[in-house]
Design a protein around this motif. Structure first.
Motif, PDB file in Angstrom:
ATOM      1  N   ASN A  18     -15.225  -4.657 -18.735  1.00  0.00           N
ATOM      2  CA  ASN A  18     -16.393  -3.897 -18.275  1.00  0.00           C
ATOM      3  C   ASN A  18     -16.292  -3.602 -16.789  1.00  0.00           C
ATOM      4  N   LYS A  19     -15.815  -4.552 -15.987  1.00  0.00           N
ATOM      5  CA  LYS A  19     -15.645  -4.314 -14.546  1.00  0.00           C
ATOM      6  C   LYS A  19     -14.587  -3.251 -14.295  1.00  0.00           C
ATOM      7  N   ALA A  20     -13.472  -3.345 -14.999  1.00  0.00           N
ATOM      8  CA  ALA A  20     -12.388  -2.379 -14.819  1.00  0.00           C
ATOM      9  C   ALA A  20     -12.810  -0.989 -15.246  1.00  0.00           C
ATOM     10  N   HIS A  21     -13.648  -0.911 -16.279  1.00  0.00           N
ATOM     11  CA  HIS A  21     -14.079   0.373 -16.824  1.00  0.00           C
ATOM     12  C   HIS A  21     -15.260   0.965 -16.088  1.00  0.00           C
ATOM     13  N   ASP A  22     -15.988   0.162 -15.368  1.00  0.00           N
ATOM     14  CA  ASP A  22     -17.255   0.580 -14.777  1.00  0.00           C
ATOM     15  C   ASP A  22     -17.094   1.850 -13.950  1.00  0.00           C
ATOM     16  N   GLY A  23     -17.687   2.932 -14.444  1.00  0.00           N
ATOM     17  CA  GLY A  23     -17.705   4.193 -13.709  1.00  0.00           C
ATOM     18  C   GLY A  23     -16.465   5.046 -13.847  1.00  0.00           C
ATOM     19  N   ARG A  24     -15.450   4.586 -14.535  1.00  0.00           N
ATOM     20  CA  ARG A  24     -14.220   5.372 -14.642  1.00  0.00           C
ATOM     21  C   ARG A  24     -14.297   6.458 -15.707  1.00  0.00           C
ATOM     22  N   LYS A 118       3.364   4.800  -8.670  1.00  0.00           N
ATOM     23  CA  LYS A 118       3.231   4.930  -7.226  1.00  0.00           C
ATOM     24  C   LYS A 118       1.756   5.014  -6.863  1.00  0.00           C
ATOM     25  N   LYS A 119       1.460   4.730  -5.617  1.00  0.00           N
ATOM     26  CA  LYS A 119       0.071   4.705  -5.162  1.00  0.00           C
ATOM     27  C   LYS A 119      -0.639   6.042  -5.378  1.00  0.00           C
ATOM     28  N   ASP A 120       0.068   7.145  -5.218  1.00  0.00           N
ATOM     29  CA  ASP A 120      -0.574   8.460  -5.345  1.00  0.00           C
ATOM     30  C   ASP A 120      -0.464   9.060  -6.746  1.00  0.00           C
ATOM     31  N   ASP A 121       0.127   8.347  -7.705  1.00  0.00           N
ATOM     32  CA  ASP A 121       0.176   8.839  -9.083  1.00  0.00           C
ATOM     33  C   ASP A 121      -1.225   8.829  -9.672  1.00  0.00           C
ATOM     34  N   GLN A 122      -1.582   9.927 -10.331  1.00  0.00           N
ATOM     35  CA  GLN A 122      -2.916  10.018 -10.918  1.00  0.00           C
ATOM     36  C   GLN A 122      -2.857  10.685 -12.278  1.00  0.00           C
ATOM     37  N   CYS A 123      -3.888  10.440 -13.044  1.00  0.00           N
ATOM     38  CA  CYS A 123      -4.016  11.036 -14.370  1.00  0.00           C
ATOM     39  C   CYS A 123      -4.328  12.525 -14.216  1.00  0.00           C
ATOM     40  N   ASP A 133      -7.348   1.352 -11.315  1.00  0.00           N
ATOM     41  CA  ASP A 133      -7.707   0.478 -12.428  1.00  0.00           C
ATOM     42  C   ASP A 133      -6.867  -0.793 -12.281  1.00  0.00           C
ATOM     43  N   PRO A 134      -7.499  -1.971 -12.286  1.00  0.00           N
ATOM     44  CA  PRO A 134      -6.705  -3.199 -12.149  1.00  0.00           C
ATOM     45  C   PRO A 134      -5.766  -3.420 -13.327  1.00  0.00           C
ATOM     46  N   TYR A 135      -6.059  -2.798 -14.459  1.00  0.00           N
ATOM     47  CA  TYR A 135      -5.222  -2.916 -15.650  1.00  0.00           C
ATOM     48  C   TYR A 135      -4.893  -1.520 -16.175  1.00  0.00           C
TER      49      TYR A 135
END
Length: 194
Positions: A18-24, A118-123, A133-135
């Protein structure tokens, strides 16, 4: 993917999920409920010859378009092409129903390890960096090594389409192997005749 699927995939407790998903991500439970009703691969359909109505299919595409627009925000222009594609599908739903990939295809997608990101990789769907996302559960589509998505973002798209949202290649088409080299029927001679 539901929060329960997230917990199982990452082997974490519900509170951490729930913490990892919160707001994503927006809640897609309504989308998946509608998809279950319209999915023509269901074996338990009361009337196997009944096809989903065009208005039901249009609503399904609209729900996903709204969810993607919500994820990207109204000030983002990069998401417009994908949302526009979904809106166009809503206006011209495919005849015969939903044609997406089976769950076995989604389960077999290559997972990208966190250390390979990488740090700048995004969906490309939600626009959020994977490492926020921590996971992260990132998958790579077979059409291109850089077509990486959060599994939770690409799953709804692939449940109603068999194509990559970026290059529109059909992911279920099998690549035809190259033809085997021609075989010589003649035996090799070693310059000695017997």
């Amino acid at each position: 993917m539901s929060a329960g699927g997230y917990e199982v995939e990452h082997n974490i407790a519900a509170e951490e999920a729930n913490k990892a998903h919160d707001g994503r991500r927006p809640d897609l439970s309504t989308f998946y409920s509608a998809l279950d009703q319209l999915d023509d691969s269901r074996e338990a359909r009361h009337n196997p010859h009944a096809l989903p109505t065009p208005s039901d299919l249009a609503a399904l595409y609209d729900m996903l378009a709204d969810a993607i627009a919500l994820m990207r925000g109204t000030d983002e222009t990069q998401h417009l092409e994908l949302v526009d594609q979904l809106r166009q599908m809503a206006n011209n739903p495919p005849p015969g129903g939903v044609k997406g990939v089976p769950d076995s295809f989604l389960d077999a997608l290559d997972r990208v390890p966190k250390k390979a990101l990488k740090k700048d990789d995004q969906c490309n769907i939600c626009g959020l960096p994977f490492l926020d996302d921590p996971y992260p559960l990132v998958v790579e589509l077979p059409c291109h090594p850089l077509h990486r998505f959060d599994l939770e973002c690409i799953r709804p798209w692939l449940k109603i389409n068999t194509t990559c949202p970026l290059d529109r290649k059909d992911l279920l088409k099998k690549k035809t192997p190259p033809p085997p080299p021609p075989e010589d029927d003649e035996e090799e001679w070693d310059d000695q005749f017997a």
